[in-house]
Design an enzyme around this catalytic site. Structure first.
Site, PDB file in Angstrom:
ATOM      1  N   ARG A   1       0.811  -1.234   0.000  1.00 43.64           N
ATOM      2  CA  ARG A   1       0.000   0.000   0.000  1.00 43.64           C
ATOM      3  C   ARG A   1       0.838   1.275   0.000  1.00 43.64           C
ATOM      4  NH1 ARG A   1      -3.163  -2.989   3.622  1.00 43.64           N
ATOM      5  NH2 ARG A   1      -4.921  -3.885   2.512  1.00 43.64           N
TER       6      ARG A   1
ATOM      7  N   LYS B   1       4.427  11.864 -10.820  1.00 43.58           N
ATOM      8  CA  LYS B   1       3.646  11.039 -11.753  1.00 43.58           C
ATOM      9  C   LYS B   1       4.413   9.750 -12.017  1.00 43.58           C
ATOM     10  CE  LYS B   1       2.038  14.230 -15.044  1.00 43.58           C
ATOM     11  NZ  LYS B   1       1.535  14.253 -16.425  1.00 43.58           N
TER      12      LYS B   1
ATOM     13  N   GLU C   1      13.018  19.755 -22.947  1.00 43.42           N
ATOM     14  CA  GLU C   1      12.045  19.973 -21.868  1.00 43.42           C
ATOM     15  C   GLU C   1      12.343  21.280 -21.122  1.00 43.42           C
ATOM     16  OE1 GLU C   1       9.450  18.064 -21.509  1.00 43.42           O
ATOM     17  OE2 GLU C   1       9.983  16.085 -22.302  1.00 43.42           O
TER      18      GLU C   1
ATOM     19  N   LYS D   1       8.990  23.548 -12.204  1.00 41.84           N
ATOM     20  CA  LYS D   1       8.073  22.413 -12.188  1.00 41.84           C
ATOM     21  C   LYS D   1       7.471  22.264 -10.791  1.00 41.84           C
ATOM     22  CE  LYS D   1       7.029  17.804 -13.522  1.00 41.84           C
ATOM     23  NZ  LYS D   1       7.396  16.583 -14.238  1.00 41.84           N
TER      24      LYS D   1
ATOM     25  N   GLU E   1      -3.202  17.835 -11.719  1.00 38.69           N
ATOM     26  CA  GLU E   1      -3.381  18.215 -13.118  1.00 38.69           C
ATOM     27  C   GLU E   1      -4.817  18.567 -13.473  1.00 38.69           C
ATOM     28  OE1 GLU E   1      -0.769  16.109 -15.633  1.00 38.69           O
ATOM     29  OE2 GLU E   1      -1.934  16.533 -17.431  1.00 38.69           O
TER      30      GLU E   1
ATOM     31  N   ARG F   1      -1.145  22.511 -14.420  1.00 37.43           N
ATOM     32  CA  ARG F   1      -0.092  21.524 -14.659  1.00 37.43           C
ATOM     33  C   ARG F   1      -0.131  21.038 -16.100  1.00 37.43           C
ATOM     34  NH1 ARG F   1       1.820  16.506 -10.750  1.00 37.43           N
ATOM     35  NH2 ARG F   1       3.522  15.824 -12.102  1.00 37.43           N
TER      36      ARG F   1
ATOM     37  N   ASN G   1       2.306  20.478 -20.844  1.00 35.86           N
ATOM     38  CA  ASN G   1       2.218  19.679 -22.066  1.00 35.86           C
ATOM     39  C   ASN G   1       2.471  20.479 -23.321  1.00 35.86           C
ATOM     40  OD1 ASN G   1       1.722  16.947 -21.541  1.00 35.86           O
ATOM     41  ND2 ASN G   1      -0.236  17.563 -20.654  1.00 35.86           N
TER      42      ASN G   1
ATOM     43  N   HIS H   1       3.727  18.966 -26.469  1.00 34.36           N
ATOM     44  CA  HIS H   1       3.496  17.528 -26.361  1.00 34.36           C
ATOM     45  C   HIS H   1       2.232  17.081 -27.074  1.00 34.36           C
ATOM     46  CE1 HIS H   1       6.670  17.842 -23.443  1.00 34.36           C
ATOM     47  NE2 HIS H   1       6.655  16.540 -23.197  1.00 34.36           N
TER      48      HIS H   1
ATOM     49  N   HIS I   1       3.696  14.231 -28.918  1.00 33.82           N
ATOM     50  CA  HIS I   1       3.328  12.842 -28.627  1.00 33.82           C
ATOM     51  C   HIS I   1       2.810  12.130 -29.851  1.00 33.82           C
ATOM     52  CE1 HIS I   1       2.898  13.095 -23.988  1.00 33.82           C
ATOM     53  NE2 HIS I   1       4.023  12.488 -24.347  1.00 33.82           N
TER      54      HIS I   1
ATOM     55  N   HIS J   1      11.976  11.177 -27.600  1.00 35.60           N
ATOM     56  CA  HIS J   1      10.886  11.986 -27.056  1.00 35.60           C
ATOM     57  C   HIS J   1      11.144  13.493 -27.205  1.00 35.60           C
ATOM     58  CE1 HIS J   1       7.669  13.233 -24.371  1.00 35.60           C
ATOM     59  NE2 HIS J   1       8.556  13.936 -23.679  1.00 35.60           N
TER      60      HIS J   1
HETATM   61  N1  LIG Z   1       6.780  10.872 -14.788  1.00 38.01           N
HETATM   62  C1  LIG Z   1       6.831  11.921 -15.557  1.00 38.01           C
HETATM   63  O1  LIG Z   1       6.412  13.038 -15.193  1.00 38.01           O
HETATM   64  C2  LIG Z   1       7.410  11.769 -16.902  1.00 38.01           C
HETATM   65  C3  LIG Z   1       7.647  12.911 -17.681  1.00 38.01           C
HETATM   66  C4  LIG Z   1       8.231  12.738 -18.936  1.00 38.01           C
HETATM   67  C5  LIG Z   1       8.584  11.476 -19.359  1.00 38.01           C
HETATM   68  N2  LIG Z   1       8.337  10.390 -18.591  1.00 38.01           N
HETATM   69  C6  LIG Z   1       8.711   9.041 -19.038  1.00 38.01           C
HETATM   70  O2  LIG Z   1      10.139   8.951 -19.083  1.00 38.01           O
HETATM   71  C7  LIG Z   1      10.495   7.924 -19.998  1.00 38.01           C
HETATM   72  C8  LIG Z   1      11.655   8.396 -20.841  1.00 38.01           C
HETATM   73  O3  LIG Z   1      12.740   8.691 -20.007  1.00 38.01           O
HETATM   74  P1  LIG Z   1      14.240   8.751 -20.569  1.00 38.01           P
HETATM   75  O4  LIG Z   1      14.269   9.604 -21.759  1.00 38.01           O
HETATM   76  O5  LIG Z   1      15.094   9.083 -19.429  1.00 38.01           O
HETATM   77  O6  LIG Z   1      14.454   7.268 -21.085  1.00 38.01           O
HETATM   78  P2  LIG Z   1      15.232   6.020 -20.465  1.00 38.01           P
HETATM   79  O7  LIG Z   1      14.997   5.909 -19.040  1.00 38.01           O
HETATM   80  O8  LIG Z   1      14.881   4.868 -21.313  1.00 38.01           O
HETATM   81  O9  LIG Z   1      16.724   6.430 -20.717  1.00 38.01           O
HETATM   82  C9  LIG Z   1      17.201   6.555 -22.033  1.00 38.01           C
HETATM   83  C10 LIG Z   1      18.447   5.718 -22.263  1.00 38.01           C
HETATM   84  O10 LIG Z   1      19.568   6.372 -21.684  1.00 38.01           O
HETATM   85  C11 LIG Z   1      20.292   5.484 -20.857  1.00 38.01           C
HETATM   86  N3  LIG Z   1      20.851   6.301 -19.789  1.00 38.01           N
HETATM   87  C12 LIG Z   1      20.173   6.905 -18.802  1.00 38.01           C
HETATM   88  N4  LIG Z   1      21.022   7.622 -18.054  1.00 38.01           N
HETATM   89  C13 LIG Z   1      22.255   7.472 -18.579  1.00 38.01           C
HETATM   90  C14 LIG Z   1      23.534   7.982 -18.267  1.00 38.01           C
HETATM   91  N5  LIG Z   1      23.723   8.833 -17.251  1.00 38.01           N
HETATM   92  N6  LIG Z   1      24.574   7.620 -19.026  1.00 38.01           N
HETATM   93  C15 LIG Z   1      24.402   6.804 -20.099  1.00 38.01           C
HETATM   94  N7  LIG Z   1      23.215   6.298 -20.436  1.00 38.01           N
HETATM   95  C16 LIG Z   1      22.152   6.635 -19.687  1.00 38.01           C
HETATM   96  C17 LIG Z   1      19.287   4.463 -20.422  1.00 38.01           C
HETATM   97  O11 LIG Z   1      19.902   3.249 -20.126  1.00 38.01           O
HETATM   98  C18 LIG Z   1      18.398   4.333 -21.648  1.00 38.01           C
HETATM   99  O12 LIG Z   1      18.950   3.428 -22.546  1.00 38.01           O
HETATM  100  C19 LIG Z   1       9.262   7.622 -20.804  1.00 38.01           C
HETATM  101  O13 LIG Z   1       8.796   6.382 -20.437  1.00 38.01           O
HETATM  102  C20 LIG Z   1       8.282   8.721 -20.416  1.00 38.01           C
HETATM  103  O14 LIG Z   1       6.944   8.275 -20.445  1.00 38.01           O
HETATM  104  C21 LIG Z   1       7.773  10.531 -17.369  1.00 38.01           C
HETATM  105 ZN   LIG Z   2       8.147  15.414 -22.235  1.00 36.31          ZN
END
Ligand SMILES: NC(=O)c1ccc[n+]([C@@H]2O[C@H](COP(=O)([O-])OP(=O)(O)OC[C@H]3O[C@@H](n4cnc5c(N)ncnc54)[C@H](O)[C@@H]3O)[C@@H](O)[C@H]2O)c1
Ligand SMILES: [Zn+2]
Length: 974
Positions: free
Chosen positions: A143, A165, A207, A249, A259, A263, A267, A270, A274, A286
């Site tokens: 929980r 999130k 971003e 943020k 949101e 918030r 987007n 996006h 997206h 992304h």
């Molecule tokens: N929760 C939120 O508010 C929110 C907001 C935006 C995006 N997201 C989510 O985030 C995800 C994308 O995140 P991301 O772009 O970090 O992708 P990711 O976590 O897949 O990382 C991208 C790649 O970079 C590598 N990597 C990460 N840090 C590294 C480092 N310091 N050195 C070398 N390699 C490294 C990882 O192994 C991976 O292969 C999506 O799933 C998206 O939906 C969430």
């Molecule tokens: Zn984004």
């Protein structure tokens, strides 16, 4: 509902964002604390015991992906051990596909097996994937247990690790199952970013740029002005970017955790981003999709009248500066699919597409606004089908400023005495380069008012400083040429200014100018090419006196000396051995100098005397509208029988194209022109425009607008004196003829012009057509004018108007009532695509085409070369036979031309699918057709294989699979 804009915050340049080297803390809601600094990773276990940061847990579970764990996992576990804290780890596969139910279950089962209880704390070490997944597991495990985020990707550090999130992906869509679960601590260790590639860094920064756009002009400014340091992860600057992004943020999240409104402004970029990501992932990242989305959504805000065009320009340029894409690659631009993706976005209530609308850099509407689907379709569609106008135009328009005037005025204002407010300045790459360079030379500050329409600055009275760093002038010709003389004015013995530019600029000539200046005592060194930038200009002052200069290559050299001449140590007498090219531009310079209080004395076109005197800035100066751009709305009046007034371009204009109104009069329009406005009324009451016979040499840029009108005028129009239009963005005469012919309007070329026989749109039979724009803004705009009268004209590449008139489509619809549709089916516009969006391949990876006589050894050589390079090898003859059967059969049954046609089709296909790292062998006969030659010449290196004829004859004699050439080989090859 009443719309309330969050007040725009003025970029505050007097108090730049403070820099700090110590770790900095930000409190988010729900007891969440973010710590930003460097070297944090190994201190985390210790920090987790400090009073403010402490988390009581009997066990820590570190979740990471393979890549990140290999880099940082052990260090973290060792640190836990050293701190005497129990920690275990679980490592997942890297990538988005790990963010799913199955992986979530596995982590949960692992933790249960390890007897993790409610006093467990989870630690997410990784990018957004690890963060979202770990956060979600923590949200429901027993929980809910606390989670600590250690973001390692740029995106996670700036954005996803903060705000609570969490989610996983399911087959129905991304992030559809999740929870709000605030991380207790976020440790943003800047050092962890160093293992990221340049592409990943930029991707994440999209971003931060987004955040600047919607909430913080100072953050945007920081990202805009310190690009190199940000990209190099220079410590103070990057931690500042992270700090500001996270702080903003946190602010938004605090105001609207779940949101409900505010918030969702996060987007921005996006909504469209997206949708593109849905089609382009994983090829595009992304942040890259968000970059395109930001530019398009800013364009949308501009087109709806909420955002100044200058702001769109700044966003576009900043994205480009971080090497982020700004246009959707054509292969992902599938309109119905993109629209569908946008409609299902979970943020859209009941099928309405809601979108964050910017009102300035750093401000937006507080809630995302509903936008009509059709508006999105037009925005996204690279092509527009113009609807004939059912009403007469009746409007007043103010087209963008003239580029040539804008850059002259900027420079004189920066040199002059006193404060000046400039209105109507063109917003483009070229003016931006000029402003940055002038700032580097100590001019300014340049202050834009909030609307982005007025620029105020105080002149330096000629006291420029040596710029601290080389001035990068891109490919801006006026800036490079004008500033060269400017740099000689500086008097600061022992120091010098360096002017440089992009690749193209480094081959554009400037030697006539540097020679002339050197001859009068300046010391200028060419640092690379002996004829182009980069140059180093010694700050030893400009002596003045007699200066001899050739104006044969560019009139800009002449203008350059003239503009700086008042600040020389002696009055300048500029002598041109021969009359210069483009005299109208020199006249423009002289007229503008007079506006700033300096009178040039002239003897014919070859002698100019300039007094010693400082410019006096007028309090306000309105830059004339671009007279060529104004021809389009005026032509709309002519073609619809309506009335249009163009402001800030009139009888007093210093631009040649302002004479266009007189031509409209000859075509049967009524003209009223006063000093600074032009009003045109088209013939009405069933009367048609009349054909004319005209020499357009003084206003060549306007000839295409005249052609559009001639296409519906009574009789045959002949336009001459426009020979130089063959070497502009494209061969404009040839293209106008071919596109008119497509529609069914008779037209043809003249030696130095074009003829057109007008049709009556009421009675003529015309064909629908997609106009190939060849990346030429004027083709797009002139055919849009014709489209206001002739149905079924689709503009093949609407974006090419950006070059001089970015608001063209919006102005035409908002002010003149022109309407467009996104064409139901996209028609490929090869001419434009080729010129513009084809990805540039590095020269040494481009496929090589091997041609040669039959039997010359192409296959043999080709295979050997391919094996040596590690490339693919393709033999077009084999492809041909696999598809159409033996070549002999085709030739025997249908003749050579049928064979050549199919061979060409295969060649084109092969070149487009195997454009890189392939050796392509084809028959030597392929170069028989002009089209094949053109295709090859366009992009590919071609190698010819040769062998003595006698050897070939001997070899071919024995081969029965080849069709008869109809003559002995030696004759055929001669
Ligand atoms: N929760 C939120 O508010 C929110 C907001 C935006 C995006 N997201 C989510 O985030 C995800 C994308 O995140 P991301 O772009 O970090 O992708 P990711 O976590 O897949 O990382 C991208 C790649 O970079 C590598 N990597 C990460 N840090 C590294 C480092 N310091 N050195 C070398 N390699 C490294 C990882 O192994 C991976 O292969 C999506 O799933 C998206 O939906 C969430
Ligand atoms: Zn984004």
């Amino acid at each position: 509902a009443a719309l309330r804009a969050v007040p725009a915050r003025r970029p505050d340049r007097t108090s730049p964002i403070a820099m700090s080297a110590k770790p900095r803390e930000i409190d988010v809601i729900g007891g969440s604390v973010v710590l930003i600094g460097h070297g944090l990773l190994t201190q985390i276990p210790a920090l987790l015991r400090e009073p403010k940061l402490a988390i009581k847990a009997s066990k820590f579970v570190v979740v990471s992906d393979k890549t990140v764990f290999a880099l940082y996992g052990q260090q973290l576990l060792d640190a836990f051990e050293a701190a005497g804290v129990s920690a275990i780890s679980y490592v997942i596969e890297p990538g988005e596909s790990s963010k799913d139910r199955l992986v979530k279950e596995r982590i949960e089962d692992f933790m249960l097996e390890q007897r993790c209880q409610r006093d467990t704390c989870m630690v997410a070490l990784g990018g957004g994937v690890v963060g979202d997944l770990t956060g979600f597991v923590a949200a429901t495990f027993m929980r809910g247990v606390p989670v600590v985020q250690i973001p390692t990707s740029m995106m996670a550090m700036l954005d996803s690790s903060v705000g609570g999130k969490t989610a996983i992906n399911v087959p129905a869509g991304k992030n559809l199952i999740g929870a709000f679960h605030q991380p207790r601590r976020v440790f943003a260790d800047i050092d962890l970013l160093k293992s990221l590639g340049q592409r990943e860094i930029s991707e994440g920064l999209a971003e931060a740029i987004k955040m600047g756009c919607i909430r913080s002009a100072p953050l945007f400014d920081l990202l805009e002005t310190r690009v190199d340091e940000v990209r190099a992860l220079e410590h103070d600057v990057i931690s500042q970017v992270v700090y500001e992004s996270v702080r903003l943020k946190a602010e938004v999240v605090a105001l609207d955790e779940k949101e409900a409104g505010l918030r969702s402004t996060l987007n921005f970029g996006h909504t469209i981003g997206h949708a593109i990501e849905g089609l382009a992932s994983p090829q595009m990242l992304h942040g890259e999709c968000v970059s395109i989305g930001c530019v398009l959504e800013a364009t949308l805000a501009r087109d709806l009248g909420h955002l100044a065009p200058s702001a769109v320009g700044r966003i576009l340029r900043v994205m480009k500066a971080y090497a982020l894409p700004v246009e959707c690659p054509p292969k992902y631009l599938v309109l119905p699919k993109l629209m569908k993706k946008m409609a299902v976005d979970k943020k859209n209530a009941a099928g309405v597409i809601r979108c964050t609308i910017l009102t300035g850099i750093g401000s937006c509407f507080e809630h995302p606004q509903p936008v009509d689907k059709a508006v999105f379709e037009q925005l996204l569609s690279p092509q527009l089908l113009v609807r004939p106008m059912s009403v007469k135009a009746d409007a007043t328009v103010h087209v963008p400023g003239s580029k040539s005037i804008s850059n002259r005025v900027l420079l004189m204002a920066a040199m002059g005495e006193g404060e000046i407010t400039i209105s109507g300045l063109l917003q483009s790459d070229d003016t931006q380069v000029m402003i940055s360079a002038l700032s580097a030379m100590g001019a300014g500050p340049f202050h834009w008012d909030e609307s982005g329409r007025f620029l105020t600055l105080r002149g330096l009275g000629g006291r420029f400083q040596v710029p601290k760093e080389p001035m990068y002038l891109g490919n801006a010709g006026t800036a490079a040429r004008f500033l060269t003389t400017c740099a000689t004015l500086i008097l600061s013995p022992g120091s010098s200014s360096v002017l440089t530019g992009d690749k193209r600029m480094k081959v554009r000539p400037i030697k006539d100018l540097t020679d002339a200046l050197s001859a009068c005592g300046c010391s200028i060194k060419h640092l690379e090419s002996p004829t182009s930038l980069p140059i180093e200009v010694a700050a030893s002052g400009l002596a003045g006196g007699r200066i001899e200069l050739s104006g044969k290559v560019s009139s800009q050299f002449v203008s350059s000396v003239l503009i700086s001449a008042p600040y020389a140590q002696k009055p300048v007498e500029l002598i041109l051995p021969e009359p210069p090219v483009s005299q109208t531009y020199i006249d423009m310079t002289i007229k503008l100098m007079a506006v700033f209080g300096v009178k040039v004395e002239q003897e014919g076109t070859t002698v100019y005397r300039v007094p010693r005197k400082s410019y006096t800035n007028p309090k306000a100066h309105q830059v004339e509208c671009d007279a060529s751009s104004a021809t389009y709305p005026l032509a709309i009046a002519a073609i619809t029988g309506g009335t249009v007034t163009a402001e800030a371009v009139g009888a007093n204009s210093i631009q040649g194209d302002a004479k266009f109104a007189l031509l409209l009069k000859d075509m049967g329009c009524t003209i009223e022109q006063d000093a600074d406005r032009t009003r045109v009324s088209g013939p009405s009451g069933g009367r048609r425009l009349k054909a004319v016979d005209v020499d357009m040499e003084p206003m060549t840029d306007a000839f295409m607008t005249a052609v559009a009108l001639a296409a519906v005028a009574e009789g045959t129009t002949r336009i001459t004196g426009i020979d130089n239009q063959r070497v502009k963005e494209c061969n404009r005469i040839e293209v106008m003829v071919s596109e008119l012919t497509k529609l069914g309007v008779p037209a043809g070329e003249l030696p130095d012009g074009i003829w057109i026989t007008g049709v009556d749109p009421e009675t003529a039979t015309l064909r629908p057509a997609v106009i190939s724009c060849h990346n030429d803004h004027r083709i797009a705009m002139s055919f849009a004018v014709l489209g206001a009268r002739i149905p079924q004209i689709t503009i093949g590449q609407k974006s090419c108007v950006e070059k001089t008139y970015p608001e063209f489509w919006a102005d035409m619809s908002r002010h003149l009532g022109m309407r467009y549709d996104a064409p139901p089916e996209m028609v490929s516009d090869a001419a434009s695509v080729d010129a513009d969006v084809q990805m540039p391949l590095p020269a040494d990876e481009r496929s090589v085409v091997l041609i040669g006589m039959r039997g010359a050894g192409k296959t043999h050589l080709g295979k050997a070369a391919a094996a040596h390079l590690g490339w693919d090898f393709i033999d077009l003859d084999h492809l041909y036979e696999a598809r159409h059967g033996p070549i002999m059969q085709t030739v025997a049954a249908e003749g050579w031309s049928a064979f050549r046609e199919r061979e060409l089709a295969i060649l084109k296909e092969t070149l487009s699918t195997k454009s890189a790292r392939t050796v392509i062998a084809c028959g030597g006969g392929i170069v028989e057709t002009a089209e094949a030659r053109a295709v090859l010449r366009a992009h590919w290196p071609v190698v010819q294989a040769r062998k003595p004829i006698a050897d070939i004859e001997a070899y071919l004699g024995a081969d029965a699979s080849r069709p008869s050439l109809g003559e002995p080989p030696a004759v055929a090859y001669a």
